[in-house]
Design an enzyme around this catalytic site. Structure first.
Site, PDB file in Angstrom:
ATOM      1  N   GLU A  44      71.755  74.935  73.180  1.00  0.00           N
ATOM      2  CA  GLU A  44      73.020  74.811  72.454  1.00  0.00           C
ATOM      3  C   GLU A  44      74.038  74.085  73.318  1.00  0.00           C
ATOM      4  OE1 GLU A  44      75.137  78.381  71.350  1.00  0.00           O
ATOM      5  OE2 GLU A  44      76.759  77.203  70.462  1.00  0.00           O
ATOM      6  N   ASP A 108      81.938  83.332  86.626  1.00  0.00           N
ATOM      7  CA  ASP A 108      83.240  82.700  86.367  1.00  0.00           C
ATOM      8  C   ASP A 108      84.300  83.401  87.219  1.00  0.00           C
ATOM      9  OD1 ASP A 108      85.412  81.396  85.314  1.00  0.00           O
ATOM     10  OD2 ASP A 108      85.361  82.411  83.373  1.00  0.00           O
ATOM     11  N   ASP A 110      88.399  83.170  88.154  1.00  0.00           N
ATOM     12  CA  ASP A 110      89.620  82.508  87.704  1.00  0.00           C
ATOM     13  C   ASP A 110      90.815  82.994  88.511  1.00  0.00           C
ATOM     14  OD1 ASP A 110      90.482  81.248  84.590  1.00  0.00           O
ATOM     15  OD2 ASP A 110      91.960  81.733  86.118  1.00  0.00           O
TER      16      ASP A 110
END
Lengths: 420, 470
Positions: A44, A108, A110
């Site tokens: 995808e 991830d 941040d």
């Protein structure tokens, strides 16, 4: 979403130029193929188009098809999702439901999650704040990278600057791609320390043990202590104002000890102490009162990686791919080596799309290639190393398989021979 | 009859007969007496419900395992280590597990229920069997690499292993404990909590953690199997005669409420049962607003959000458990165009949410009349207060339909016209239930109270009538 101060149409044409000129489509395709032709078409790949039109469940037969679509539709963001049982774009025709089978383990980190540990370097534009506070990210990258390699045995890690204020990591080993959601959750929990925040104020956090878990004591020794002493205490000045001192001491559960230290560190007699002096005093008193765990917790609170764990947990979760151009900052999301993370300065190493254009125009005019192109090439090289590393391992594995088959045949041959 | 494939595996747990559960995905036999089999299945289901109840109370692991042991004993599910009945008992154990598995694979709720309760039952059984038996089973698994940690490695990692063993909430590790090296994803929960040393992709686990590996293997293979079963109907195709038995298990799944299951919630005050809603009829005594929604649901097999909330919370307050509510809505929607899996995706969450099982985990109770009156349903929506929303002819017709005598219709409609909705509703209550007229006017404030009082009155009436008869 705001583009870089350009009229929207201009950013699109810049992107078109970037995708056709600079986007490393071949490497990108080689990476996501993993030496298997049927793999890439089942992946995808989602686009965010200009105007924030979000298109999920796209997929592409090959590199050409993807590149042509990139040029035509100029997505401002390319998200990479899971590899499915069938090509996602054909889901309507096939009549089978989409089942996610594999995806890289992704991490991830941040900068948004670090605001409460910023002091002197906190003010200003969010992107600048991230650039100036990069040491936190660098420390996190080092800790996570080491743990993924040493503890979990992964070898193919791609670290990518997210374009604004964070980093992503793609763990691409075969073993990582086939992890269950449960195992993904386990890894990110293992890598996380629960932090005291407003949500859980007053509750005892028992993630920090004495003695520390080996992965935490390694992080403390290699990263947290130096980062705390050099960056948190000095550059950030987290022990300079009464308010910041109070914040740091707020993690001490014993109220008497907390007040006593607060009085001591905010009184005139400690006026000339450096941040390091003050911390030594805190540490000393904590250890004297058998609060070693609290001293460690404070250290971790200010320096240990803060992961956005939800991104990692689910096989189907999408994450922005490398070499996107961040529509807000105009910066290219470049890969970098974990060991060079400390030197990585986003403003410089992640070239701005406009600077790339300018640079190429200069080259056309006969000048030498400038810094933006050089840094982009450097990032492409990092990417290439990563892809080649994967391909090599795949080749070795194939060879081993063949050998195993051959020796099996030998053995059978011998058996036949003996039977005769 | 299919061959009982478990015998060779059974050797691993020589003292107990449970190893088969991990691999036995075929039904061992079809020649059993159905009545006996059904009783055995329901015994197991009841035991699982008892385990679930303990799990719902956030009990500590040991308490849950203790409850599992007790439930197993109480419903005689255990397999004796020797004796004549042993084979029969193993057979029963496998059959009931298998049949429940097939029966409870259809919805998320049931799969979750089965998964977590069976896993705890197994953990309790393995705890009794001991780690040696566990190890011998584990070694029998394909693709399972379990190695004893060598002395040299023990020395190398001694400090690290000690550091890990001394953290909080660890089972104590005695000196000389044997450690095993296993792929880290075999012990995900211990890895997540940093309760084990992890190196190069291997977790170093002390002997007493081995049970967890087996249980977590069991969980994942069972989970996969349940997912597979839910997608296919091959079992049913092959063994059609089991249809009634499986249906019976389904019925009991909602009917067996372990003690205190229904009534512990302060939000559930009524005694309405799922079964009363089964025929699609509107149970007698429902206020007009709810009777209207029930009828609309019956006609179109769907309600929009406002309607689902208003009716759903009402039914909840009337006594439907979460499982009953889920089953009710699923069945109704399924008659329309909402398939079971789409229901699970789109609607089940909000129902669990109202029961405090999702989101901020706060239980919701029935909307009061003020809230219902103050909402304005849009086109195609049927919630809100009928005395306010309905046109005069429609209100008249609806009142007659729920049994208001002709003489009473006009005064009710005129009350509604004057915006006295709650008085109008109260008058309807009086007209449809034999209330004592001397009590004076009734102001309705909550539909669930309305229903509760109506049912109480009806029951009293029924009892009185019986008394007269006898």
């Amino acid at each position: 979403m705001a583009t870089t101060g350009n009229p929207a149409g201009e950013f699109e044409s810049q992107l078109r130029w970037y995708y056709s000129k600079h986007f490393p489509i071949d490497l990108f395709h080689r990476w996501l193929s993993y030496g298997d032709e049927s793999y890439f078409p089942r992946r995808e790949i989602s686009f965010t188009l200009p105007g924030d039109v979000y298109l999920r469940f796209r997929s592409f037969a090959n590199a050409d098809e993807l590149l042509e679509t990139l040029k035509k539709q100029t997505p401002i963001k390319i998200d990479i999702g899971a590899v499915y049982n069938i090509s996602p774009k054909e889901r309507a025709n096939v009549g089978a439901s989409l089942v996610p089978l594999e995806k890289e383990l992704v991490i991830d980190i941040d900068m948004t999650d670090y605001y409460d540990v910023m002091g002197d370097l906190k003010e200003g534009d969010p992107v600048d704040v991230c650039d100036r506070n990069w040491q936190y990210i660098a420390g996190a990258v080092q800790i996570v990278d080491t743990a993924l390699r040493e503890d979990f045995g992964f070898r193919h890690l791609l670290w990518v600057y997210s374009g604004r204020r964070g980093v992503h990591c793609w763990v691409a080993d075969q073993g990582a791609r086939s992890l269950s959601n449960e195992a993904r959750s386990a890894i990110v929990s293992y890598l996380s320390v629960k932090m005291v925040s407003e949500d859980n104020a007053g509750r005892r956090i028992d993630d920090i043990t004495n003695p520390l878990h080996p992965s935490l004591s390694r992080a403390k020794r290699e990263v947290c202590e130096p980062l705390f002493n050099e960056f948190v205490l000095k550059d950030q000045g987290m022990m300079t104002t009464p308010q910041r001192i109070k914040q740091m001491l707020s993690f001490i559960p014993n109220p008497a000890l907390r007040e006593q230290l607060l009085d001591r560190l905010t009184s005139t007699s400690s006026k000339n102490w450096s941040g390091t002096d003050k911390w030594e005093r805190v540490k000393h008193d904590l250890i004297k009162h058998s609060e070693t765990k609290t001293a460690d917790y404070i250290l971790f609170h200010y320096t240990y990686p803060r992961l956005d764990v939800n991104v990692s947990r689910d096989l189907g979760h999408l994450l922005k791919g490398p070499f996107c151009v961040h529509p807000g900052t105009g910066r290219v999301c470049v890969p970098f080596r974990a060991e060079e993370c400390e030197q990585f300065m986003p403003a410089k190493y992640a070239p701005h799309i406009e600077n790339l254009i300018e640079d190429v125009n200069n080259v056309v005019k006969g000048q030498k290639e400038g810094e933006p192109s050089q840094y982009l090439n450097k990032a492409i090289k990092v990417f290439q190393e990563f892809v080649v590393g994967l391909e090599k391992e795949k080749a070795i594995a194939e060879e081993k398989k063949t050998h195993a088959k051959l020796s099996d045949m030998d053995r059978n041959g011998a058996r036949d021979f003996l039977a005769v | 009859m299919e061959v009982l494939r478990s015998r060779n595996v059974d050797v691993g747990l020589s003292s107990r007969g449970y190893a088969s559960v991990y691999r036995q995905f075929n039904f061992p036999g079809v020649d059993q007496d159905r009545e006996e089999l059904l009783t055995a299945c329901l015994d197991r289901l009841t035991a699982l419900k008892e385990i679930e109840e303990k799990l719902g109370k956030d009990a500590r692991t040991e308490e849950v395992l203790e409850a599992a042991r007790a439930a197993e004993l109480k419903h005689s599910l255990g397999v004796p280590s020797k004796g004549d009945g042993r084979l029969d008992q193993i057979f029963k154990d496998e059959s009931t597990h298998f049949l429940l598995r097939v029966s409870l694979a259809k919805t998320n709720e049931q799969r979750d229920f089965f998964l977590k309760t069976e896993a705890n039952l197994l953990a309790s059984r393995l705890g009794q069997a001991g780690s040696e038996a566990v190890l011998s089973v584990l070694k029998d698994f394909p693709d399972m690499s379990i190695e004893v940690v060598q002395r040299s490695e023990m020395v190398e990692f001694q400090v690290d292993l000690d550091a890990v063993a001394r953290g909080p909430r660890r089972s104590p590790v005695s000196a000389g404990t044997v450690y095993y090296k296993v792929a880290f994803n075999l012990v995900p929960y211990h890895v997540a909590a940093r309760r084990v040393l992890v190196r190069s992709g291997y977790a170093y686990v002390p002997e007493n953690y081995l049970i967890d590996i087996l249980v977590s293997q069991f969980r994942s293979s069972l989970s996969k199997s349940l997912a597979d079963i839910s997608k296919t109907s091959s079992f049913m195709a092959r063994h059609q005669s089991f249809g009634p038995l499986l249906a019976e298990i389904q019925n009991h799944f909602y009917a067996i409420a372990s003690e205190g299951h229904v009534k512990t919630s302060r939000f559930a005050r009524g005694d309405l049962k799922r079964a009363e809603l089964r025929s699609g009829d509107v149970p007698a005594g429902m206020p007009l607003c709810m009777a209207n929604l029930m009828n609309k649901l019956k006609d179109s097999h769907h309600l929009k959000h406002g309607g689902r909330m208003q009716l759903g919370l009402f039914l909840k307050s009337c006594g439907l458990t979460m499982e009953e509510s889920l089953s009710f809505w699923r069945d109704e929607f399924q008659k329309g165009s909402v398939a079971s899996d789409r229901f699970d995706k789109q609607y089940a969450y909000s129902i669990r949410h109202t029961y405090g099982k999702e989101g901020r985990r706060k239980e919701l109770s029935c909307y009061g009349c003020m809230k219902i009156i103050n909402t304005t349903p849009g086109p195609g929506e049927h919630h809100g207060c009928p005395y306010k929303e309905f046109s005069e002819p429609r209100l008249k017709q609806s009142l007659s339909a729920i049994g208001v005598p002709a003489a009473e219709v006009a005064p009710i409609v005129s009350l509604a016209k004057e915006n006295h909705y709650q008085l109008a509703c109260g008058r309807t209550f009086m007209a449809t239930n034999q209330t004592d007229p001397s009590e004076g006017a009734i102001v309705v404030t909550n539909p669930a109270e309305y229903f509760d009082r109506a049912r109480t009155l009806r029951k009293e009436g029924a009892t009185t009538a019986m008394d007269v008869d006898s």
